[in-house]
Scaffold this active site. Structure first.
Site, PDB file in Angstrom:
ATOM      1  CE1 TYR A  98      -4.325  -1.373   0.168  1.00 49.48           C
ATOM      2  CE2 TYR A  98      -3.159  -3.079   1.384  1.00 49.48           C
ATOM      3  CZ  TYR A  98      -4.271  -2.651   0.683  1.00 49.48           C
ATOM      4  OH  TYR A  98      -5.338  -3.511   0.506  1.00 49.48           O
ATOM      5  CD  GLU A 140      -6.166  -6.307   1.857  1.00 45.20           C
ATOM      6  OE1 GLU A 140      -4.934  -6.183   2.080  1.00 45.20           O
ATOM      7  OE2 GLU A 140      -6.794  -5.585   1.059  1.00 45.20           O
TER       8      GLU A 140
END
Length: 400
Positions: A98, A140
């Site tokens: 990310y 996640e």
């Protein structure tokens, strides 16, 4: 969730940023892959990169998330986020990526917007990005914990115990864990990622729905060969068709996917076209194994009976369920399947209960048309769930 100052700037700039997202994501991917080509080996689908599907899905998800934050400031679009989170863990995305994506995405935003990307505007969109990323990272992590896998490592070796040719372009592979340990938990409607090494040495991933009962030790995936017809052929589907035989090993992820069979007693409608039948057959297998008395309507459209994969399985399972019925539509040769109809799927003449739980899977154009028919027929939008094979180009509808 979004600060008032940032919300005002996002509202003011969303039209401009939204209109430039295709250019932004094109530049983002090009730059990131140029500097990190390893991401194309086993992470990103290069077919979707070539077609532009991946960048359009990314652009759609960003725009939908930002729009949702503005429309409902106190809530988070969990349905949209859940879909992305399941796909991310199924391909092995990790938290550090990310930060990498942020670096190249915001460099692309600055390049494309130029002077319009003021420090305040950049800070507002940075807030949106990290709200989305933080929520996804949390989801996640929970999914990995539930699946008992390490982030980035959802993989396991499976052995092909049988290969079945279903149609001229569709083949099923029955698989068992190579290590002999129990198969991971799965739910009807979920998919697995398949990781294969291509002839040029690059690994590619594709997702395939389980087409068997989710609780069995032997699992089945059913793969349709994607023919080019003027476009590039599906490289993974064709490789599996050409080379995978009984006794071979295949690398699969743990099952993921948020479009799963609910556990209510509400009437059920399973609506599919083409290879979209695969998660529906898994749901039927599960219901039959539970000797369910639930009302089930199976609706499927295909080119012809000969092209209808798992047709015999579908009929067998419908016959095994006391409150199930099926209706098929074929563009040609409908006479070969007694009781089927010629042409495209038409639901206006069917009576579906208004409280039915509807599951939808097939080409996007098919799903858009059928969803419209369902809404006209009185089915609430919240009751219609859909599965997309590939990047979700329908994300904007997830919050509708």
């Amino acid at each position: 969730m979004l600060s008032a100052e940032s919300a005002a700037l996002i509202r003011a700039t969303l039209p401009a940023v939204g209109g430039a997202l295709d250019e932004i994501t094109t530049r983002f991917y090009a730059t990131m892959f140029a500097e990190h080509p390893e991401l194309l080996d086993g992470m990103f689908n290069r077919g979707n990169q070539a077609s532009g599907a991946q960048r359009r899905a990314l652009a759609g998800s960003i725009a939908a998330f930002a729009g949702s934050l503005l429309a409902e400031p106190g809530t988070r679009p969990d349905a949209l986020l859940a879909r992305i989170a399941h796909k991310h863990v199924a391909v092995g995305v990790t938290d550090d990526q990310y930060t990498l994506v942020h670096k190249y995405l915001f460099a692309a935003i600055t390049d494309v917007l130029g002077e319009a990307d003021t420090p305040d505007v950049a800070a507002a969109w940075d807030e949106v990005y990290w709200l989305m990323a933080g929520a996804l990272i949390a989801q996640e992590a929970r999914l990995c914990l539930e699946a008992q896998v390490r982030p980035g490592h959802p993989w396991r070796q499976w052995t092909v115990v049988e290969r079945r040719d279903e149609t001229a372009d569709t083949v099923s592979f029955l698989l068992r864990p190579s290590d002999g340990a129990p198969a991971p938990r799965a739910r009807a409607g979920q998919y697995v990622s398949v990781r294969v090494r291509m002839p040029d040495g690059v690994h590619q991933l594709r997702q395939y729905s389980l087409s068997s009962a989710p609780g069995d030790q032997v699992r089945r995936i059913t793969v349709k060969r994607v023919r080019g017809n003027g476009a590039p052929e599906g490289e993974v589907s064709n490789l599996l068709h050409r080379t995978l035989e009984a006794g071979d090993e295949l690398t699969l992820s743990v099952p993921f996917g948020d479009v799963v069979l609910d556990e209510t007693d509400a009437p059920l409608a399973l609506v599919s076209a083409g290879i979209g039948c695969t998660p529906m057959v898994s749901m039927l297998e599960h219901l039959a194994g539970e000797t369910s008395a639930r009302s089930v309507t199976v609706l499927h459209a295909d080119r012809s009976p000969a092209d209808h994969a798992l047709r015999a399985d579908t009929k067998r399972l419908v016959d095994a369920l006391p409150e199930a019925r099926a209706q098929f539509w074929y563009e040609r040769d409908a006479a070969e399947e007694p009781g089927s109809r010629t042409g495209l799927m038409e639901l206006d003449a069917l009576e579906l209960p208004a409280d039915a739980s509807v599951y939808l899977c097939g080409p996007l154009s098919f799903m858009r048309e059928v969803r419209s028919q369902l809404l006209r027929g009185g089915i609430p939008a919240r009751n219609v769930r859909y599965e997309v094979f590939g990047p979700d180009l329908w994300l904007a509808d997830a919050t509708a």
